[in-house]
Write an enzyme that holds these catalytic residues in place. Structure first.
Site, short mmCIF file in Angstrom:
data_model
loop_
_atom_site.label_atom_id
_atom_site.label_comp_id
_atom_site.label_asym_id
_atom_site.label_seq_id
_atom_site.Cartn_x
_atom_site.Cartn_y
_atom_site.Cartn_z
N SER A 177 12.41 -1.68 4.56
CA SER A 177 12.23 -0.43 4.14
C SER A 177 13.25 0.56 4.93
O SER A 177 13.13 0.73 6.26
CB SER A 177 10.62 0.22 4.31
OG SER A 177 9.97 0.31 3.24
N ALA A 185 2.46 -3.55 13.73
CA ALA A 185 3.04 -2.25 13.56
C ALA A 185 4.34 -2.29 14.02
O ALA A 185 4.60 -2.10 15.25
CB ALA A 185 2.17 -1.61 14.21
N CYS A 245 2.94 1.33 3.37
CA CYS A 245 2.95 1.24 4.71
C CYS A 245 1.81 1.70 5.61
O CYS A 245 1.40 2.93 5.59
CB CYS A 245 4.32 1.31 5.49
SG CYS A 245 4.29 1.07 7.54
N THR A 280 0.13 -4.50 3.69
CA THR A 280 -0.73 -5.21 4.42
C THR A 280 -2.12 -4.37 4.37
O THR A 280 -2.01 -3.14 3.88
CB THR A 280 -0.01 -5.11 5.81
OG1 THR A 280 0.35 -3.82 6.06
CG2 THR A 280 1.14 -6.38 5.87
N GLY A 332 -0.38 -13.41 1.69
CA GLY A 332 -0.90 -14.81 2.15
C GLY A 332 -0.22 -15.94 1.15
O GLY A 332 -0.94 -16.87 1.17
#
Lengths: 304, 260
Positions: free
Chosen positions: A48, A72, A130, A193, A244
């Site tokens: 990004s 993070a 995000c 996420t 996943g």
């Protein structure tokens, strides 16, 4: 039986198989993205990119657990000006390149998208999701009104396809996707996420330097499948499934939930870029043994 | 997921190897090979990659306190908690009966783990280079391993007055070397790799890059699309010399491609 056709399309963009590199994974250097493509991915989504360079957070920025990981990173990126060379090089190597961008306002998203269009990106993916940077990502993309405003402003400034990437950390992800559709998006990407954190009991403190991060990997697949299923039931746009995926059958599940393509990220930590070739092979075998001759036959089959 | 996930260890000992070089020892029974590394988390400060200078059960890593994190590590007392991830990365391999192993600066910390086991199986020349004698370390470990020790310092305070690559050239000229192994500053590493190619000797070179994840996903340590954390840190000399980045470019923490 003949070899199944793994080719697919997301709107007007055609891909040799449904596997794309997810944003944030190996998407910072052109050489790495070319390697991912040569390892079997059909295209890549870049890291990004924002208006200015950011070093990201201090380590620890990742924490692995049994069935996934938390990260993070803090949106590290070289800034839109420096990233031009990376997009141009990746594109020049024949790699379908989707440029991920993040901004703190609709106008900032629009300016970034315009630059990416100029660099030759095949599409822009709006990072509306995000979970770990204040003022960006999910803080911009958690209500239908905000998603709609960003997408519309970008739509008014560029002609290239717009993919809107959704956060699962809301009560109604399909409503967000609906707002993106109404505002002129070309595809929905789901999911980013899942917001989470890790704590060290012995140290009595969070592990990640930023405390809160985003969870990915096998553990989130079922959140991703549910999100894609709900989105494809509510909106008519192509959906790109993320979350996943680590084997061919995972891809099939996402396609059956309604996705036309998927993105793979965390699984790269297990086998390197070679996971793309492996998963593509497994998908092809699955299609052969289950009697599917094309991807299209599978898309949304679980909801018919 | 990786088997070598985060675990807590206690600092057993902080050893001052020279006026400016420190080693931290801790216990960890995971097997490690020469050249491999761990991610070391000093809670509340940072997490950084460290080559293992001791690969047995009594593990250790060796560093020069230069930044905030390494200074804080040097100030630790026994019993202090550390988070460890890894064992990560590939390793140095003995492929011939006679190896030249070169360490520059804190690169000595990585190659010493190869000098010791390889010296019992092959004839080993170990060339250590540093700016000054105060920054040299592990000479005794080299001597006790049975390897032939060569030393160079930039200021001539010990051994050859000049670059360690001068020593490398001499040893390659005198012949009988089957492979080169090296770790150190990139300019020295490139110089060594160029010499290795000139003399037609295969080489394994351990490269350093800024690292974040350590598990091959963040792209921070990309070197021409190879990840120093996962594909490296040890690379073949021909790959490095033919790459665009080696000795020239690295990625900064923000991902900008900057000169080494």
């Amino acid at each position: 039986m003949s070899v199944p056709d793994t080719g697919t399309a997301v709107g007007t963009l055609k891909f040799r198989n449904p596997l794309l590199l997810a944003s944030g994974i190996l998407g910072e250097s052109a050489a790495s993205m070319v390697r991912v493509y040569n390892s079997g991915a059909a295209g890549v989504v870049t890291k990004s990119i924002g208006s200015e360079s950011r070093p990201g957070y201090r380590n620890p920025t990742v924490f692995e657990f049994g069935s996934g990981m938390l990260n993070a990173m803090g949106l590290p990126n070289p800034g839109i000006v420096d990233f031009g060379e990376v997009v141009r090089k990746t594109r020049a190597s024949g790699v379908p390149t989707i440029a991920s961008i993040f901004g703190s306002s609709p106008a900032e998203f629009a300016a970034l998208a315009a630059s990416m269009q100029e660099y030759g990106a095949d599409a822009v993916e709006l990072n509306l999701s995000c979970p770990h940077v204040e003022g960006f990502g999910a803080e911009i993309g958690s209500t239908p009104a905000m998603v709609g405003e960003v997408v519309k402003t970008v739509r008014d400034s560029v002609s290239l396809p717009i993919w809107a990437k959704m956060t699962p950390n809301v009560s109604d992800v399909a409503a967000l996707a609906g707002a993106a559709e109404d505002a002129g998006a070309d595809a929905i990407v789901a999911i980013n996420t899942v917001k989470g954190m890790a704590i060290s009991a012995k140290l009595r403190m969070p592990v990640l330097s930023h405390s809160v991060g985003g969870m990915s990997g096998r553990a989130v697949k079922y959140v991703g499948l549910r999100s894609v299923y709900e989105i494809s039931g509510r909106c008519g746009l192509p959906v790109v499934g993320v979350g996943g995926i680590s084997c061919g059958e995972d891809v099939a599940e996402y396609l059956m939930a309604g996705a036309s393509a998927v993105q793979v990220g965390t699984a790269v930590s297990e086998g390197g870029p070679g996971v793309f070739g492996r998963i593509a092979g497994e998908l092809s075998s699955f299609m052969s043994s289950e009697g599917f001759s094309s991807i299209r036959e599978m898309v949304g089959i679980a909801r018919r | 997921m990786h088997a070598d996930r985060l675990r807590l260890v206690e600092v057993e000992e902080v050893v001052r190897e020279s006026p400016s070089i420190y080693t931290i020892r801790y216990r960890d029974d995971r097997p490690a090979l020469p050249g491999q590394f761990v991610m070391v988390w000093l809670p509340g400060v940072n997490e950084v990659p460290m080559s293992l200078s001791y690969t047995g059960e009594d593990k250790g890593f060796t560093f020069r306190p230069v930044g905030e994190t390494t200074k804080a590590l040097a100030a630790l007392e026994p019993g202090a908690p550390l988070g460890i991830r890894g064992i990560f990365g590939n390793s140095f391999k003995l492929t011939t009966g006679s190896a030249l192993i070169v360490g520059g600066g804190t690169g000595i910390a990585s190659i010493i783990a190869a000098v010791e086991p390889f010296s019992s199986k092959a004839r080993v020349h170990a060339a250590l280079g540093a700016r000054t004698a105060d920054e040299l370390f592990f000479e005794k470990r080299v001597e006790e391993s049975g390897a032939v020790l060569h030393v160079a310092t930039d200021d001539g305070s010990r051994g050859h007055h000049g670059l360690v690559t001068d020593v490398v050239r001499k040893l390659l000229e005198s012949g009988g070397i089957g492979q080169v192994i090296a770790c150190g500053p990139e300019r020295m590493l490139r110089g060594t790799a160029v010499l290795g190619r000139e003399f037609g000797i295969p080489g394994q070179y351990s490269v350093e890059r800024f690292m974040k994840c350590g598990i091959g996903i963040c792209d921070a340590c990309s070197l021409d699309g190879r990840l120093v954390c996962n594909d490296g840190p040890v690379f073949d000399g021909d790959f490095l010399l033919d790459s665009e980045d080696f000795g020239r470019y690295r990625l900064a923490p923000d991902g900008r491609r900057v000169t080494v």
